[in-house]
Motif scaffolding. Structure first.
Motif, mmCIF file in Angstrom:
data_model
loop_
_atom_site.group_PDB
_atom_site.id
_atom_site.type_symbol
_atom_site.label_atom_id
_atom_site.label_comp_id
_atom_site.label_asym_id
_atom_site.label_seq_id
_atom_site.Cartn_x
_atom_site.Cartn_y
_atom_site.Cartn_z
ATOM 1 N N LEU A 268 0.813 -1.219 0.000
ATOM 2 C CA LEU A 268 0.000 0.000 0.000
ATOM 3 C C LEU A 268 0.850 1.275 0.000
ATOM 4 N N CYS A 269 2.121 1.161 0.378
ATOM 5 C CA CYS A 269 2.972 2.344 0.390
ATOM 6 C C CYS A 269 3.173 2.916 -1.011
ATOM 7 N N TYR A 270 2.934 2.085 -2.038
ATOM 8 C CA TYR A 270 3.074 2.550 -3.413
ATOM 9 C C TYR A 270 1.796 3.220 -3.922
ATOM 10 N N VAL A 271 0.660 2.934 -3.264
ATOM 11 C CA VAL A 271 -0.632 3.344 -3.803
ATOM 12 C C VAL A 271 -0.772 4.862 -3.869
ATOM 13 N N SER A 272 -0.271 5.583 -2.854
ATOM 14 C CA SER A 272 -0.408 7.050 -2.844
ATOM 15 C C SER A 272 0.236 7.680 -4.072
ATOM 16 N N SER A 273 1.440 7.236 -4.421
ATOM 17 C CA SER A 273 2.110 7.802 -5.604
ATOM 18 C C SER A 273 1.374 7.414 -6.878
ATOM 19 N N TRP A 274 0.831 6.204 -6.918
ATOM 20 C CA TRP A 274 0.064 5.776 -8.096
ATOM 21 C C TRP A 274 -1.201 6.625 -8.250
ATOM 22 N N ILE A 275 -1.876 6.878 -7.137
ATOM 23 C CA ILE A 275 -3.095 7.689 -7.200
ATOM 24 C C ILE A 275 -2.767 9.102 -7.676
ATOM 25 N N ASN A 276 -1.629 9.655 -7.232
ATOM 26 C CA ASN A 276 -1.220 10.982 -7.704
ATOM 27 C C ASN A 276 -1.022 10.992 -9.214
ATOM 28 N N MET A 277 -0.398 9.944 -9.739
ATOM 29 C CA MET A 277 -0.211 9.845 -11.188
ATOM 30 C C MET A 277 -1.547 9.678 -11.902
ATOM 31 N N LEU A 278 -2.444 8.898 -11.320
ATOM 32 C CA LEU A 278 -3.774 8.706 -11.904
ATOM 33 C C LEU A 278 -4.550 10.019 -11.938
ATOM 34 N N ILE A 279 -4.446 10.797 -10.876
ATOM 35 C CA ILE A 279 -5.125 12.096 -10.834
ATOM 36 C C ILE A 279 -4.556 13.011 -11.917
ATOM 37 N N ALA A 280 -3.230 12.954 -12.109
ATOM 38 C CA ALA A 280 -2.601 13.762 -13.155
ATOM 39 C C ALA A 280 -3.072 13.337 -14.541
ATOM 40 N N CYS A 281 -3.440 12.063 -14.663
ATOM 41 C CA CYS A 281 -3.930 11.538 -15.952
ATOM 42 C C CYS A 281 -5.448 11.634 -16.059
ATOM 43 N N ASN A 282 -6.089 12.362 -15.137
ATOM 44 C CA ASN A 282 -7.543 12.576 -15.161
ATOM 45 C C ASN A 282 -8.322 11.263 -15.242
ATOM 46 N N VAL A 283 -7.959 10.311 -14.374
ATOM 47 C CA VAL A 283 -8.617 9.009 -14.382
ATOM 48 C C VAL A 283 -10.123 9.164 -14.180
ATOM 49 N N LYS A 284 -10.887 8.398 -14.980
ATOM 50 C CA LYS A 284 -12.348 8.477 -14.930
ATOM 51 C C LYS A 284 -12.966 7.373 -14.063
ATOM 52 N N GLU A 285 -12.369 6.175 -14.110
ATOM 53 C CA GLU A 285 -12.899 5.046 -13.321
ATOM 54 C C GLU A 285 -11.744 4.355 -12.619
ATOM 55 N N LEU A 286 -11.879 4.162 -11.300
ATOM 56 C CA LEU A 286 -10.807 3.596 -10.485
ATOM 57 C C LEU A 286 -11.347 2.468 -9.620
ATOM 58 N N ASN A 287 -10.707 1.276 -9.733
ATOM 59 C CA ASN A 287 -11.084 0.109 -8.934
ATOM 60 C C ASN A 287 -9.865 -0.353 -8.148
ATOM 61 N N LEU A 288 -9.920 -0.258 -6.826
ATOM 62 C CA LEU A 288 -8.819 -0.661 -5.955
ATOM 63 C C LEU A 288 -9.294 -1.742 -4.995
ATOM 64 N N GLU A 289 -8.584 -2.885 -4.982
ATOM 65 C CA GLU A 289 -8.933 -3.993 -4.092
ATOM 66 C C GLU A 289 -7.675 -4.502 -3.416
ATOM 67 N N VAL A 290 -7.756 -4.697 -2.106
ATOM 68 C CA VAL A 290 -6.618 -5.218 -1.354
ATOM 69 C C VAL A 290 -7.133 -6.217 -0.325
ATOM 70 N N ASN A 291 -6.386 -7.292 -0.151
ATOM 71 C CA ASN A 291 -6.762 -8.290 0.842
ATOM 72 C C ASN A 291 -6.752 -7.695 2.253
ATOM 73 N N ILE A 292 -7.658 -8.177 3.097
ATOM 74 C CA ILE A 292 -7.759 -7.672 4.470
ATOM 75 C C ILE A 292 -7.027 -8.625 5.410
ATOM 76 N N PRO A 293 -5.998 -8.155 6.099
ATOM 77 C CA PRO A 293 -5.324 -9.030 7.070
ATOM 78 C C PRO A 293 -6.214 -9.284 8.285
ATOM 79 N N ILE A 294 -6.078 -10.465 8.866
ATOM 80 C CA ILE A 294 -6.878 -10.847 10.041
ATOM 81 C C ILE A 294 -5.933 -11.183 11.187
ATOM 82 N N TYR A 295 -6.185 -10.575 12.359
ATOM 83 C CA TYR A 295 -5.376 -10.841 13.546
ATOM 84 C C TYR A 295 -6.300 -11.252 14.691
#
Length: 551
Positions: free
Chosen positions: A100-127
């Motif tokens: 997830l540490c990479y996601v913020s920079s990716w989202i910034n690039m996506l915003i710069a590219c005027n992304v219209k549809e965004l689907n983000l899925e990540v597994n949920i850890p269980i403790y």
């Protein structure tokens, strides 16, 4: 030969316009689209400018594949940002929260590219049995051009304060397996004024869902499905809402209020607390409702619906339902199940197609009489499908037929599904169905996973009244007038004598035995065909020999 070989080897795909190549590549996972780009320079160019990037579908699920996934996403986004390529759709699935540490920079690039549809899925850890939802980068709330957002596996905290959420173009929001609290829900309602479609699936942290008349004014569709047991209240007053779905596994929410939704056309309720008074009040307010679905609403004992707009109605597995009264003159499709058979009244369109699931309790007293009374409500329906466990439940004993009226003499299409095999023959089943509905055009039934169909072709029914008239009733005529009319009728038409008791004396028109011309059988064995031939020859006044055809 050489000319033909050149034509065969011609690369026609590379000659397609780039927008068409983009459309073709948009159906592929990014991994496959990148491989396809190696086939030609044209495809390579199309890949590098492709505005649809799909890194989802769990194709990088192994740990050794993760570095390759991270590099691929980095390169693809950096390239499009560099060349100022707008991204129409971006999908990403991450198997571990560590990335997830990479996601913020990716989202910034996506915003710069005027992304219209965004689907983000990540597994949920269980403790220790507790879900540790992943923190959503807040930079995503600055995506001004975003139209569609789908998030799964995140802890969503909408920032508070005016101007912080800049999702002004957001039209559709889908949240699955996320943690969302009341404060964030309120921030959503006050900030996303252009939102039209909202879907919440398996949400934790939310105790209520409330949308007032002044919040989310453009909202048209809402799906609330399988939220946690903490979810207790739904209160919706969205004036432009057209489609609402509420599904529950544990009968939550406890309270559902649907007010001011004058545009609502489709309503689905599953596992929701519904009472007779609530239902009646609902239809008094929703004058434009066209489709209504009730499933597993176990508190409901009686259904009473009066609606001139309702066209589709489903009522399945509503536990202890004992009575239904439907005043729905424009109803076109009905699907319902009853256990045991309920008291039933129906007013519907003659084009009604009904699907009925019957679950009689063992040893139900007077079952066949109740069944005939129930089916009579569907007499003038276009088509009827019903299912039961055993064929004995709908094979009416011949001794009972003398005291009962055929309930479906106005129905043309009938289909029956038997969930279990019994000892009745095909002839017994068809004989009973033809008694139940004595002027069928198509009869089909499924038995032992085999669909059998019988089509009936009758004599031309366009003859004048002289050939069809069976009985005349006279009121307020003098004795002399009655005698003259009697002589006229006997001279010009075939009138049944009072002492005559034919098979269809109680019916408005002649039954199948008098007008049947031809029968077509599909998917019957040779032995069944022979039995059917003997049955119809013995029971019908055929004008020509029965034609039997196999599927």
């Amino acid at each position: 030969m050489e000319e033909n070989s050149d034509v065969t080897c011609d690369d026609r795909i590379s000659k397609l316009p780039e927008p068409i190549l983009h459309h073709i590549l948009s159906f592929l996972h990014a991994k496959d689209a990148a491989r396809m780009s190696t086939l030609s320079k044209v495809l390579d160019s199309a890949w590098n400018s492709l505005p649809y990037l799909n890194f989802g579908d769990k194709l990088f699920s192994k740990s050794k594949d993760i570095p390759r996934l991270l590099r691929a996403v980095d390169q693809a986004l950096a390239n499009r940002k560099k060349h100022k390529i707008s991204i129409q759709k971006f999908s990403l699935w991450l198997p571990h929260h560590h990335e997830l540490c990479y996601v913020s920079s990716w989202i910034n690039m996506l915003i710069a590219c005027n992304v219209k549809e965004l689907n983000l899925e990540v597994n949920i850890p269980i403790y220790k049995g507790i879900y540790l939802y992943n923190r959503l980068p807040k930079v995503i709330f600055a995506a001004k051009a975003l139209n569609v957002l789908t998030l799964e596996g995140f802890n969503i905290e909408f920032p508070t304060g005016d101007g912080v959420i800049k999702l002004s173009s957001l039209r559709e929001l889908n949240l699955l397996y996320v943690f969302l609290d009341e404060q964030s829900m309120q921030a959503l309602c006050t900030s996303c004024h252009n939102l039209e479609h909202l879907s919440l699936w398996s949400i934790c942290g939310l105790a209520s869902f409330q949308v007032g008349e002044n919040s989310l004014p453009k909202l048209k569709k809402v799906n609330l499905e399988y939220c946690s047991s903490k979810f207790q209240l739904v209160d919706i007053a969205a004036i432009n809402l057209e489609d609402l779905k509420i599904y529950s596994l544990d009968r939550s929410p406890k309270v559902v209020k649907i007010t001011a939704c004058k545009a609502l056309k489709t309503l689905h309720l599953k596992g929701v607390n519904v009472t007779e008074n609530w239902l009646e009040d609902l239809f008094n307010r929703l004058q434009n409702l066209e489709s209504f679905n009730l499933t597993r609403c176990k508190d409901l004992k009686n259904i009473k619906i009066t609606s001139g707009s309702l066209k589709w109605l489903t009522a399945l597995r509503c536990g202890d339902l004992i009575a239904a009264d439907l005043d729905t003159p424009n109803l076109l499709k009905l699907q319902c199940s009853f256990y045991p058979l309920s008291t039933f009244k129906l007013k519907a369109s003659v084009l009604l197609e009904a699907t009925l699931q019957l679950y009689p309790k063992f040893g139900t007293c007077g079952w066949h009489s109740k069944l005939m009374e129930f089916l009579a409500n569907f007499n003038h329906s276009k088509a009827i499908k019903f299912s039961c466990f055993y064929d004995k439940e709908i094979v009416i004993p011949k001794d009972l037929r003398e005291n009962l009226l055929p309930p479906l003499y106005g129905t043309n299409i009938l289909h029956v599904t038997f969930q279990r095999q019994s000892n009745y023959s095909v002839v017994d089943i068809i004989d009973s169905m033809l008694w139940i509905s004595p002027h069928l055009e198509t009869l089909s039934f499924t038995q032992a996973h085999s669909l059998k169909t019988v089509k009936f072709i009758y004599e031309d029914d366009k003859s004048c009244w002289r050939n069809k008239l069976k009985k005349v009733k006279l009121h307020n005529f003098t004795c002399m007038e009655k005698e003259k009319l009697r002589n006229y009728s006997l001279t010009n038409a075939y009138i049944l004598d009072e002492d005559e008791k034919p098979c269809c004396a109680s019916l408005p028109w002649k039954c199948w035995r008098h007008t049947l011309k031809k029968v077509e059988l599909q998917n019957f064995t040779l032995m069944e065909q022979e039995k059917m031939r003997n049955y119809f020859v013995a029971n019908a006044d055929l004008s020509e020999m029965i034609e039997i055809s196999l599927d």
